[in-house]
Design an enzyme around this catalytic site. Sequence first.
Site, PDB file in Angstrom:
ATOM      1  N   ASP A  70      26.725  -7.097  41.983  1.00 21.12           N
ATOM      2  CA  ASP A  70      25.388  -6.657  41.623  1.00 21.12           C
ATOM      3  C   ASP A  70      24.575  -6.553  42.905  1.00 21.12           C
ATOM      4  O   ASP A  70      24.757  -7.343  43.835  1.00 21.12           O
ATOM      5  CB  ASP A  70      24.710  -7.626  40.657  1.00 21.12           C
ATOM      6  CG  ASP A  70      23.461  -7.009  40.055  1.00 21.12           C
ATOM      7  OD1 ASP A  70      23.603  -6.258  39.067  1.00 21.12           O
ATOM      8  OD2 ASP A  70      22.363  -7.248  40.567  1.00 21.12           O
ATOM      9  N   THR A  71      23.709  -5.565  42.936  1.00 18.29           N
ATOM     10  CA  THR A  71      22.869  -5.342  44.107  1.00 18.29           C
ATOM     11  C   THR A  71      21.405  -5.410  43.714  1.00 18.29           C
ATOM     12  O   THR A  71      21.011  -4.841  42.697  1.00 18.29           O
ATOM     13  CB  THR A  71      23.189  -3.970  44.731  1.00 18.29           C
ATOM     14  OG1 THR A  71      24.574  -3.942  45.101  1.00 18.29           O
ATOM     15  CG2 THR A  71      22.336  -3.707  45.958  1.00 18.29           C
TER      16      THR A  71
END
Length: 188
Positions: A70-71
């Site tokens: 996840d960013t």
Amino acid sequence: MYKLVLASQSPRRHLLLREMGFEFEVRTLDTEESYPDDLPAEAVAEFLARKKAHALRETLAPGELLLASDTTVVLEGQVYNKPADYGDALRILGELSGKTHTVYTGVCLLALDLERSFCEASRVFFKPIGEEAMRFYLDRYKPYDKAGSYATQEWIGLTHIERIEGSYTNIMGLPTQRLYDELKSLGC
């Protein structure tokens, strides 16, 4: 030796993994991207990567290694995930304009017999972005599935990022240098 399973539909992550020389299967499950309010901003990406991985844990077979990531984009302690709509994307780009923010990508590697997670950070220096440029970008590229409402490899990144500190691919959604070492250490 593990069989790699990617928990992402992101074309960018698919491309990066293929370019790194890995073969993988894609397996996804919609997971709510919520996190505790008191979680430090720099810990959110890794928390969400672990959450995505654990949501798919029951689908793992022996010998499979799940890669979830996840960013997030963080500016002055504020977490910017994917925008809700055009207006939200315009607001986010306006807040990032002319400032330096940090992109965090959290990664979780999960198998039936192990779990490893880590997070990498890269700093992005945006020059000021005028409203006309923001609207052009949003109308043409529709970055509604991207943290911070932008992709570094698209027009806005090519024209408005002055410089970065850290991994470029981390900003794209996978810290490839560190991930490569981690995957190789696990026999992938």
